[in-house]
Each structure stands twice: as structure tokens, then as C-alpha cells.
Design a protein around this motif. Structure first.
Motif, PDB file in Angstrom:
ATOM      1  N   ASP A 153       0.837  -1.201   0.000  1.00  0.00           N
ATOM      2  CA  ASP A 153       0.000   0.000   0.000  1.00  0.00           C
ATOM      3  C   ASP A 153       0.869   1.247   0.000  1.00  0.00           C
ATOM      4  O   ASP A 153       1.885   1.316   0.709  1.00  0.00           O
ATOM      5  CB  ASP A 153      -0.912   0.026   1.232  1.00  0.00           C
ATOM      6  CG  ASP A 153      -1.914  -1.111   1.233  1.00  0.00           C
ATOM      7  OD1 ASP A 153      -2.388  -1.463   0.142  1.00  0.00           O
ATOM      8  OD2 ASP A 153      -2.210  -1.644   2.324  1.00  0.00           O
ATOM      9  N   THR A 155       0.298   5.353   0.642  1.00  0.00           N
ATOM     10  CA  THR A 155      -0.599   6.427   1.063  1.00  0.00           C
ATOM     11  C   THR A 155       0.067   7.749   0.750  1.00  0.00           C
ATOM     12  O   THR A 155       1.176   8.035   1.228  1.00  0.00           O
ATOM     13  CB  THR A 155      -0.901   6.341   2.567  1.00  0.00           C
ATOM     14  OG1 THR A 155      -1.488   5.071   2.868  1.00  0.00           O
ATOM     15  CG2 THR A 155      -1.869   7.445   2.983  1.00  0.00           C
ATOM     16  N   ASP A 158      -3.211  11.565   1.874  1.00  0.00           N
ATOM     17  CA  ASP A 158      -4.381  10.952   2.523  1.00  0.00           C
ATOM     18  C   ASP A 158      -5.180  10.044   1.593  1.00  0.00           C
ATOM     19  O   ASP A 158      -6.317   9.681   1.906  1.00  0.00           O
ATOM     20  CB  ASP A 158      -5.312  12.039   3.099  1.00  0.00           C
ATOM     21  CG  ASP A 158      -4.634  12.867   4.184  1.00  0.00           C
ATOM     22  OD1 ASP A 158      -3.824  12.294   4.937  1.00  0.00           O
ATOM     23  OD2 ASP A 158      -4.919  14.073   4.265  1.00  0.00           O
ATOM     24  N   GLY A 160      -5.127   6.322  -0.442  1.00  0.00           N
ATOM     25  CA  GLY A 160      -4.441   5.043  -0.433  1.00  0.00           C
ATOM     26  C   GLY A 160      -4.503   4.344  -1.774  1.00  0.00           C
ATOM     27  O   GLY A 160      -5.526   4.365  -2.468  1.00  0.00           O
ATOM     28  N   TYR A 161      -3.404   3.709  -2.164  1.00  0.00           N
ATOM     29  CA  TYR A 161      -3.318   2.958  -3.412  1.00  0.00           C
ATOM     30  C   TYR A 161      -2.677   1.600  -3.113  1.00  0.00           C
ATOM     31  O   TYR A 161      -1.702   1.519  -2.361  1.00  0.00           O
ATOM     32  CB  TYR A 161      -2.474   3.700  -4.449  1.00  0.00           C
ATOM     33  CG  TYR A 161      -2.946   5.098  -4.754  1.00  0.00           C
ATOM     34  CD1 TYR A 161      -3.861   5.338  -5.766  1.00  0.00           C
ATOM     35  CD2 TYR A 161      -2.466   6.193  -4.019  1.00  0.00           C
ATOM     36  CE1 TYR A 161      -4.292   6.625  -6.046  1.00  0.00           C
ATOM     37  CE2 TYR A 161      -2.892   7.475  -4.288  1.00  0.00           C
ATOM     38  CZ  TYR A 161      -3.810   7.692  -5.306  1.00  0.00           C
ATOM     39  OH  TYR A 161      -4.242   8.966  -5.574  1.00  0.00           O
ATOM     40  N   GLU A 162      -3.224   0.555  -3.706  1.00  0.00           N
ATOM     41  CA  GLU A 162      -2.667  -0.781  -3.529  1.00  0.00           C
ATOM     42  C   GLU A 162      -2.069  -1.260  -4.848  1.00  0.00           C
ATOM     43  O   GLU A 162      -2.723  -1.214  -5.894  1.00  0.00           O
ATOM     44  CB  GLU A 162      -3.733  -1.769  -3.065  1.00  0.00           C
ATOM     45  CG  GLU A 162      -3.171  -3.167  -2.784  1.00  0.00           C
ATOM     46  CD  GLU A 162      -4.214  -4.146  -2.295  1.00  0.00           C
ATOM     47  OE1 GLU A 162      -5.037  -4.573  -3.135  1.00  0.00           O
ATOM     48  OE2 GLU A 162      -4.215  -4.472  -1.098  1.00  0.00           O
ATOM     49  N   PHE A 222       4.500  10.692   1.520  1.00  0.00           N
ATOM     50  CA  PHE A 222       3.887   9.383   1.264  1.00  0.00           C
ATOM     51  C   PHE A 222       4.503   8.352   2.203  1.00  0.00           C
ATOM     52  O   PHE A 222       5.619   8.509   2.716  1.00  0.00           O
ATOM     53  CB  PHE A 222       4.066   8.963  -0.201  1.00  0.00           C
ATOM     54  CG  PHE A 222       5.494   8.722  -0.611  1.00  0.00           C
ATOM     55  CD1 PHE A 222       6.073   7.464  -0.500  1.00  0.00           C
ATOM     56  CD2 PHE A 222       6.276   9.756  -1.124  1.00  0.00           C
ATOM     57  CE1 PHE A 222       7.388   7.237  -0.883  1.00  0.00           C
ATOM     58  CE2 PHE A 222       7.596   9.540  -1.510  1.00  0.00           C
ATOM     59  CZ  PHE A 222       8.150   8.277  -1.386  1.00  0.00           C
ATOM     60  N   THR A 223       3.748   7.296   2.435  1.00  0.00           N
ATOM     61  CA  THR A 223       4.222   6.163   3.237  1.00  0.00           C
ATOM     62  C   THR A 223       3.958   4.879   2.462  1.00  0.00           C
ATOM     63  O   THR A 223       3.026   4.811   1.637  1.00  0.00           O
ATOM     64  CB  THR A 223       3.506   6.085   4.597  1.00  0.00           C
ATOM     65  OG1 THR A 223       2.085   5.954   4.381  1.00  0.00           O
ATOM     66  CG2 THR A 223       3.775   7.328   5.430  1.00  0.00           C
ATOM     67  N   SER A 225       3.692   0.542   3.007  1.00  0.00           N
ATOM     68  CA  SER A 225       3.603  -0.577   3.954  1.00  0.00           C
ATOM     69  C   SER A 225       2.912  -1.746   3.269  1.00  0.00           C
ATOM     70  O   SER A 225       2.237  -1.581   2.245  1.00  0.00           O
ATOM     71  CB  SER A 225       2.820  -0.169   5.209  1.00  0.00           C
ATOM     72  OG  SER A 225       1.467   0.126   4.876  1.00  0.00           O
ATOM     73  N   ASP A 226       3.087  -2.944   3.816  1.00  0.00           N
ATOM     74  CA  ASP A 226       2.379  -4.113   3.295  1.00  0.00           C
ATOM     75  C   ASP A 226       1.864  -4.983   4.436  1.00  0.00           C
ATOM     76  O   ASP A 226       1.696  -6.184   4.295  1.00  0.00           O
ATOM     77  CB  ASP A 226       3.269  -4.922   2.348  1.00  0.00           C
ATOM     78  CG  ASP A 226       4.538  -5.427   3.019  1.00  0.00           C
ATOM     79  OD1 ASP A 226       4.739  -5.138   4.217  1.00  0.00           O
ATOM     80  OD2 ASP A 226       5.330  -6.102   2.341  1.00  0.00           O
ATOM     81  N   THR A 229      -2.393  -5.771   3.456  1.00  0.00           N
ATOM     82  CA  THR A 229      -2.726  -5.791   2.041  1.00  0.00           C
ATOM     83  C   THR A 229      -3.466  -7.069   1.679  1.00  0.00           C
ATOM     84  O   THR A 229      -3.511  -8.028   2.447  1.00  0.00           O
ATOM     85  CB  THR A 229      -1.454  -5.674   1.181  1.00  0.00           C
ATOM     86  OG1 THR A 229      -0.554  -6.732   1.551  1.00  0.00           O
ATOM     87  CG2 THR A 229      -0.776  -4.339   1.401  1.00  0.00           C
TER      88      THR A 229
END
Length: 435
Positions: A153, A155, A158, A160-162, A222-223, A225-226, A229
Motif C-alpha cells: 500500500d 498512502t 491521505d 491510499g493505493y494498492e 507518502f508512506t 507498507s504491506d 494488504t
């Protein structure tokens, strides 16, 4: 409603690939202007003969590109002060005493007293974007992640995109990094990905934000992380792409001695100037002066921008000569139109080239213009500019005039009625080809 909503991405698809996508405040119109455009389209359709058009992909690209280039030339003229003769070429032009540090453009309205304020700016630091630098991995070694479907993911602002992808059997680290780089770049979410090499056979995936600046109580843009998911996790830790190598920062500067900051290197001051910060002031206390040029200098630069915009349109039309011979018709029309004003423009420093382009000698122009009445001596330039405006309007209304076509029949003179023939061919041709 469905048709018009569906047509928007169709037009944007072609416009993005084959013409300028820039927009400006001159692309907005009053209600009366839209009504005039509508009536012009009705009259055009009413008198147009019936044609069989070349609906190839190349013709679609040519039609959109021609229409957009005409719009861009019109906007260039509008940006020089306005579209009527009283305002044309009256735009003030900003200057900067050090373009390497700050560049400026004038975007405001001149006060009634005619006095435009100037100011001094000292740049302390530039706004920076966020950079995440992944771990350096042996490029040619097999990826240590098991073959599987993975995701992580992102972000940003604000939102979010996967990103989902597969790790293949015997895939190398470099192949995985290249695939993820293309995946991120093609997503268009405001992050640019590229691959770094250390010269020792190792490579790293680097992610850089398009935007700059640290917002209120925020040390990142941006951040990644997984942990939560939809697919398998582990890619973020393996590639190390969650490591922030450089945090975003704001631009810091002194404006007439007062400390200011901005999240971007591009911002406005006093609603009159648009500034671009290009570098940091070399010495403490060394500022850059921003103001407006003298009237004659501003006029000369405005005329120069007109020449640049006109030549850009001519060059764009010339690019289609091999694929679309009818584009020569447009070039001939532009050349004939400009030749009408040649006797009155050449004494002002204009030169006319064989390829249809024109050039301007700034020194000759200034020498030919009286300092006391230079606005009154511009009638020939204004007349030429108005002719260019009329031509861009005709092209925008009916770019199909210059697309290869075969005439089928004339309409009955004097007994015609309005039909959507011309405009439906322009938009419908794009829509059918896109589907």
C-alpha cells in the motif's frame, strides 16, 4: 449525458498523446462567448457539403493536435494583455535581478495609479521532495521472495493505493525492481520511481515524490507498507522501500527582510507576481530584486512572445506535411495572411521566412517605436494579431477542414437547415476509434 461523459476521456486520451495538455484561465468563457460559438457551429453545419472523411488513427491525431495548437496560440495572445485592441500587448512584464536564484512573471492587475510595487527576496533554502531509497541488492541474483502474488500500500496526500504483482520463479532482483518501477510510474499517483546502481553489481529502487514541502505537523508526503494488504506481504522489507532517505522540507526566504516559508518553490506574492525559486542566495544579506520592466521593454517582450507562439503553431502544422498533405493548405493560408501585413511590419523589425515563420529584431523594433506614443504605432501589429485570432477561431470550430476527405454532394443552396454533421464527425470519429 452518457455520450458527453464518455467522450471526455476519449478526447483527453488523444490530447495527452499528441498535443499540449496545458490549460489556463483563458480556457474559461462567458455565457455570451459560448452562445456565439454555438451559433457559429450551427451556421457552419448548415452550409457544409457532405464529405466522406479519412477516419484513420493518424487523422484523429492530426485533428486533435491541430485544434489544440490553435487553442494554445489563442491563449498566448490572450496572455499578452487581452483579446481586444485596447488591452492587447498592455501586459506588464516582470524582471528579476538574478534569474539563477528567482524568476518571476507578472500575473496581477495594474493599480489605478499605475504604480506596481517591487520587492527584495533572499532565498535561504529551497523546498524539497521526499525520497525513499531501497536496499542495494545484487542485481543478477535470484530474488529471495518465494514465487507468489504480492501487494503493498502507498498512502499519499491521505489517499491510499494498492499495488498488486507477481514474483515469478527464478526472477532476479533487478527484474523485480524494474517491473515495480514501471508499475509505479504508470500509475500516475505523484511518485516517480527509478533504479540506482552502486557500480558493484547492486541496484536499488528509489521513490521520489512529485510534490514538495512539509505540511502542518507532517514530516512525510507518502508512506509505504504491506502489513494489511490483500496479497502476500514481504516486499517492502525485502526491497527496503519504506526507508525515508530525505524528508520533505519547505522553502525558506526573506521577503523585504521578513521571514517567510512555502511548501513549493513556485508561489505568488501580493497577487501580482508568480515566483519560481531556482537556487539559494550566494551570500547572507544578498537579495534579488523583483519588479516590472519599463513600458517599452514590456511591449517588446510581449511582441516577442507573440512571434514565438506564432512560430510554434507553424512548426506544429509543418510536422504533419508528410502524413497529411492538406496541412500544406493551412500553411499556405497562414503565409498568405501574414504577407498582407508584410509592408507595414517589416519597418518595425519583423522578418518573414520562406517556411512561413517570422522573426523580430528587438533593437530594430525599439528604434522604430517612439517612446511617447508607442501604443498608437501598433495598429499594424494589432491588425495582424486580430487576423491570427480569427484564423485560430476558424480552426478550432472546424479542424476537419484540413483532414483528407472526399466531397459527396453540395446541400441545396438557400434551403438548408442546421445539422450536426461537421461536429459529429469530429467527435464521433474519435469516439468510434477509441472504442
Amino acid at each position: 449525458m452518457f455520450y458527453s461523459a464518455s467522450l471526455t476521456p476519449v478526447y483527453n486520451y488523444y490530447k495527452t498523446g499528441y498535443a499540449s495538455t496545458s490549460t489556463s484561465r483563458y480556457d474559461t468563457h462567458k455565457r455570451s462567448e459560448l452562445q456565439n460559438i454555438y451559433h457559429s457551429i450551427v451556421n457552419l453545419n448548415k452550409e457544409s457539403p457532405l464529405y466522406i472523411l479519412d477516419t484513420s488513427r493518424a487523422s484523429r491525431e492530426f485533428a486533435v493536435g491541430l485544434k489544440e495548437n490553435a487553442r494554445q496560440l489563442r491563449n498566448t495572445i490572450a496572455s499578452l494583455g487581452g483579446l481586444n485592441e485596447t488591452e492587447m500587448f498592455n501586459k506588464k512584464v516582470a524582471y528579476s535581478s538574478n534569474e539563477d536564484v528567482v524568476s518571476a512573471s507578472f500575473i496581477g492587475e495594474v493599480p489605478e495609479d499605475g504604480n506596481v510595487p517591487s520587492f527584495n527576496i533572499e532565498v535561504l533554502s529551497l523546498a524539497s521532495n521526499q525520497v525513499n531509497l531501497g536496499s542495494f541488492l545484487p542485481s543478477d541474483e535470484k530474488c529471495a521472495l518465494p514465487a507468489n502474488a504480492y501487494s503493498f500500500d502507498v498512502t499519499i496526500n491521505d489517499l491510499g493505493y494498492e499495488f498488486q504483482y507477481n514474483v515469478r520463479e527464478n526472477e532476479t532482483n533487478r527484474n523485480l525492481q524494474d517491473r515495480l518501477s514501471r508499475l509505479i510510474n504508470n500509475s500516475g499517483i505523484g511518485i516517480h520511481a527509478d533504479i540506482l546502481e552502486d557500480g558493484k553489481g547492486n541496484s536499488s529502487l528509489r521513490l521520489t515524490s512529485d510534490s514538495t514541502g512539509a505540511g502542518y505537523r507532517r514530516d512525510h508526503i507518502f508512506t509505504i507498507s504491506d502489513g494489511k494488504t490483500a496479497k502476500a506481504s514481504g516486499t517492502v522489507d525485502y526491497l527496503g522501500i519504506d526507508f525515508i532517505a530525505r524528508s520533505p522540507s519547505n522553502a525558506e526566504f526573506l521577503l523585504d527582510g521578513e521571514h517567510r516559508s512555502a511548501v513549493s518553490n513556485h508561489f505568488t506574492i501580493h497577487k501580482m507576481y508568480a515566483l519560481n525559486l531556482n537556487g539559494v542566495s550566494a551570500n547572507e544579506g544578498e537579495g534579488t530584486t523583483i519588479g516590472v520592466k519599463a513600458d517599452l521593454d514590456s511591449l517588446t517582450e510581449n511582441i516577442g512572445q507573440l512571434v514565438t507562439g506564432y512560430n510554434s503553431f507553424i512548426r506544429s502544422a509543418s510536422e504533419y506535411l508528410n502524413l497529411h498533405p492538406k496541412s500544406r493548405k493551412l500553411l499556405n493560408e497562414m503565409r498568405e495572411m501574414s504577407s498582407l501585413y508584410r509592408p507595414s511590419l517589416e519597418p518595425l523589425g519583423f522578418s518573414f521566412e520562406k517556411d512561413g515563420e517570422i522573426s523580430l529584431s528587438d533593437d530594430a523594433f525599439k528604434d522604430s517605436i517612439s517612446e511617447n506614443d508607442f501604443h498608437g504605432q501598433l495598429s499594424s501589429i494589432r491588425n495582424f494579431t486580430n487576423s491570427v485570432l480569427r484564423k485560430t477561431g476558424q480552426i478550432s470550430l472546424n479542424p476537419m477542414e484540413y483532414v483528407d476527405r472526399v466531397m459527396v454532394a453540395y446541400k441545396n443552396p438557400g434551403r438548408n437547415f442546421a445539422t450536426p454533421y461537421v461536429t459529429s464527425n469530429y467527435s464521433g470519429m474519435l469516439f468510434n476509434g477509441y472504442c
